[in-house]
Each structure stands twice: as structure tokens, then as C-alpha cells.
Scaffold this motif. Structure first.
Motif, PDB file in Angstrom:
ATOM      1  N   THR A   1      -1.586  -6.173   1.709  1.00 55.92           N
ATOM      2  CA  THR A   1      -1.176  -6.339   0.324  1.00 55.92           C
ATOM      3  C   THR A   1      -0.256  -7.244  -0.187  1.00 55.92           C
ATOM      4  O   THR A   1      -0.260  -8.178  -1.025  1.00 55.92           O
ATOM      5  CB  THR A   1      -0.674  -4.968  -0.170  1.00 55.92           C
ATOM      6  OG1 THR A   1      -1.490  -4.079   0.399  1.00 55.92           O
ATOM      7  CG2 THR A   1      -0.276  -4.941  -1.536  1.00 55.92           C
TER       8      THR A   1
ATOM      9  N   ASN B   1      -0.291   3.566  -4.113  1.00 55.12           N
ATOM     10  CA  ASN B   1      -1.699   3.223  -4.255  1.00 55.12           C
ATOM     11  C   ASN B   1      -2.348   1.821  -3.881  1.00 55.12           C
ATOM     12  O   ASN B   1      -3.254   1.674  -3.428  1.00 55.12           O
ATOM     13  CB  ASN B   1      -2.490   3.860  -5.375  1.00 55.12           C
ATOM     14  CG  ASN B   1      -2.406   5.443  -5.338  1.00 55.12           C
ATOM     15  OD1 ASN B   1      -2.514   6.148  -4.336  1.00 55.12           O
ATOM     16  ND2 ASN B   1      -2.429   6.346  -6.475  1.00 55.12           N
ATOM     17  N   THR B   2      -1.361   0.981  -4.633  1.00 51.00           N
ATOM     18  CA  THR B   2      -1.858  -0.477  -4.196  1.00 51.00           C
ATOM     19  C   THR B   2      -1.663  -0.763  -2.868  1.00 51.00           C
ATOM     20  O   THR B   2      -2.535  -1.539  -2.328  1.00 51.00           O
ATOM     21  CB  THR B   2      -0.511  -1.213  -5.192  1.00 51.00           C
ATOM     22  OG1 THR B   2      -0.829  -0.953  -6.477  1.00 51.00           O
ATOM     23  CG2 THR B   2      -1.007  -2.594  -5.055  1.00 51.00           C
TER      24      THR B   2
ATOM     25  N   LYS C   1      -7.264   4.144   0.836  1.00 50.76           N
ATOM     26  CA  LYS C   1      -7.307   5.411  -0.143  1.00 50.76           C
ATOM     27  C   LYS C   1      -7.381   6.571   0.901  1.00 50.76           C
ATOM     28  O   LYS C   1      -7.902   7.696   0.560  1.00 50.76           O
ATOM     29  CB  LYS C   1      -8.338   5.422  -1.076  1.00 50.76           C
ATOM     30  CG  LYS C   1      -8.321   4.320  -2.037  1.00 50.76           C
ATOM     31  CD  LYS C   1      -7.054   4.162  -2.688  1.00 50.76           C
ATOM     32  CE  LYS C   1      -6.968   2.852  -3.753  1.00 50.76           C
ATOM     33  NZ  LYS C   1      -5.883   2.194  -3.673  1.00 50.76           N
TER      34      LYS C   1
ATOM     35  N   ALA D   1       1.586   4.790  -8.339  1.00 48.84           N
ATOM     36  CA  ALA D   1       0.681   3.616  -8.574  1.00 48.84           C
ATOM     37  C   ALA D   1       1.111   2.457  -7.547  1.00 48.84           C
ATOM     38  O   ALA D   1       0.024   1.831  -7.057  1.00 48.84           O
ATOM     39  CB  ALA D   1       0.809   3.057 -10.130  1.00 48.84           C
ATOM     40  N   ALA D   2       2.321   2.242  -7.091  1.00 45.02           N
ATOM     41  CA  ALA D   2       2.753   1.282  -6.211  1.00 45.02           C
ATOM     42  C   ALA D   2       2.056   1.673  -4.779  1.00 45.02           C
ATOM     43  O   ALA D   2       1.671   0.902  -4.118  1.00 45.02           O
ATOM     44  CB  ALA D   2       4.307   1.129  -6.280  1.00 45.02           C
TER      45      ALA D   2
END
Length: 151
Positions: free
Chosen positions: A112, A94-95, A100, A91-92
Motif C-alpha cells: 500500500t 480497509n485501504t 479484505k 476506510a484507512a
């Protein structure tokens, strides 16, 4: 980096006990090593025969020919903890992977951090990027990200 002790949820513990009971209908609190694959499959754990064999050897260290429920719960706790950490890391990752494509570019890393309110100098971004880009290909892929986390 040391992680806090992992605790199974009540539901997970119930599922583990039910799966174990599939091969322990008399509720003796033990199963044969040959049943380990069946019990793990009941929990959605799909492993190769060699992996199952290694797990069973580790759980039957005394060589008495059985695996106790306690030892099985300990094994599954470790596996659930690992799955939980990996999900968190993905999840981190993908942030940061804004487009993507499976890679974090320098500009994605910077964007980010900027969107999170973190203002660093160019030198600090450069240093951070180099720490994560372990194979020095100009991108941070999942392998780089995972290795940087583990170090």
C-alpha cells in the motif's frame, strides 16, 4: 493527536432539533432524562439503558431534573464527531487490508505504501509495522490499528 473542532452540518442540526422536539412539544428547550432514549432512538442512536442513564446523569449535572437542548446538541456533536472519525479510520484500515480478511499483513502494508509512492527502507517498514502491531501477532487487526492511532 488533537482533532479540530467538529461542526454539525445544517441537516444534522435540524434532525437533532426535530428529534428533541418529539419529547418537547411545547418547545421549552428541555426534556426529562427519561426521554433521552426516545430522542436518541429517533436519531438512529441505539444505546443500552445503562448507557442512556450515564448520558442523562452527565447532562443533568445540576440535578434539576431536565436536559436542555443545548446540552443535548453538545452530546450529539461529540457522538457524530466520534462516528465520523471511526468511519475515516475504518476506510484507512480497509485501504491497507488488500485481501479484505480483517488483517493487515506486513506485505499489505508495504504494498500500500509503495502504491502511494512512499519508498522506505526495510528497517523503516519494520519499525512502522512493529508500532502498529501492538499485540505482536504478526498482523495488524482493527484493534491494533485503532490503538496505534490513539497513541
Amino acid at each position: 493527536m488533537e482533532h479540530p473542532e467538529y461542526t454539525l452540518s445544517r441537516d444534522d442540526l435540524e434532525d437533532i432539533n426535530e428529534a428533541f422536539a418529539l419529547c418537547d412539544p411545547e418547545r421549552t428547550g428541555r426534556i426529562s432524562p427519561e426521554d433521552l432514549g426516545t430522542v436518541m432512538s429517533a436519531l438512529g442512536q441505539n444505546h443500552t439503558e445503562s448507557e442512556i442513564y450515564r448520558y442523562s446523569e452527565g447532562l443533568d449535572e445540576m440535578g434539576n431534573g431536565f436536559i436542555t437542548l443545548k446540552d443535548f446538541v453538545d452530546l450529539m456533536t461529540k457522538m457524530y464527531k466520534l462516528m465520523d472519525q471511526t468511519d475515516y479510520l475504518k476506510a484507512a484500515f480497509n485501504t491497507f487490508d488488500i485481501d479484505k480478511d480483517g488483517l493487515i499483513s506486513y506485505s499489505e502494508l508495504r504494498a500500500t505504501f509503495y502504491s502511494l509512492g512512499d519508498r522506505m527502507t526495510d528497517e523503516e517498514y519494520d519499525k512502522l509495522f512493529r508500532q502498529f502491531d501492538t499485540d505482536n501477532d504478526g498482523f495488524i487487526d482493527w484493534h491494533d490499528f485503532y490503538n496505534a492511532y490513539k497513541s
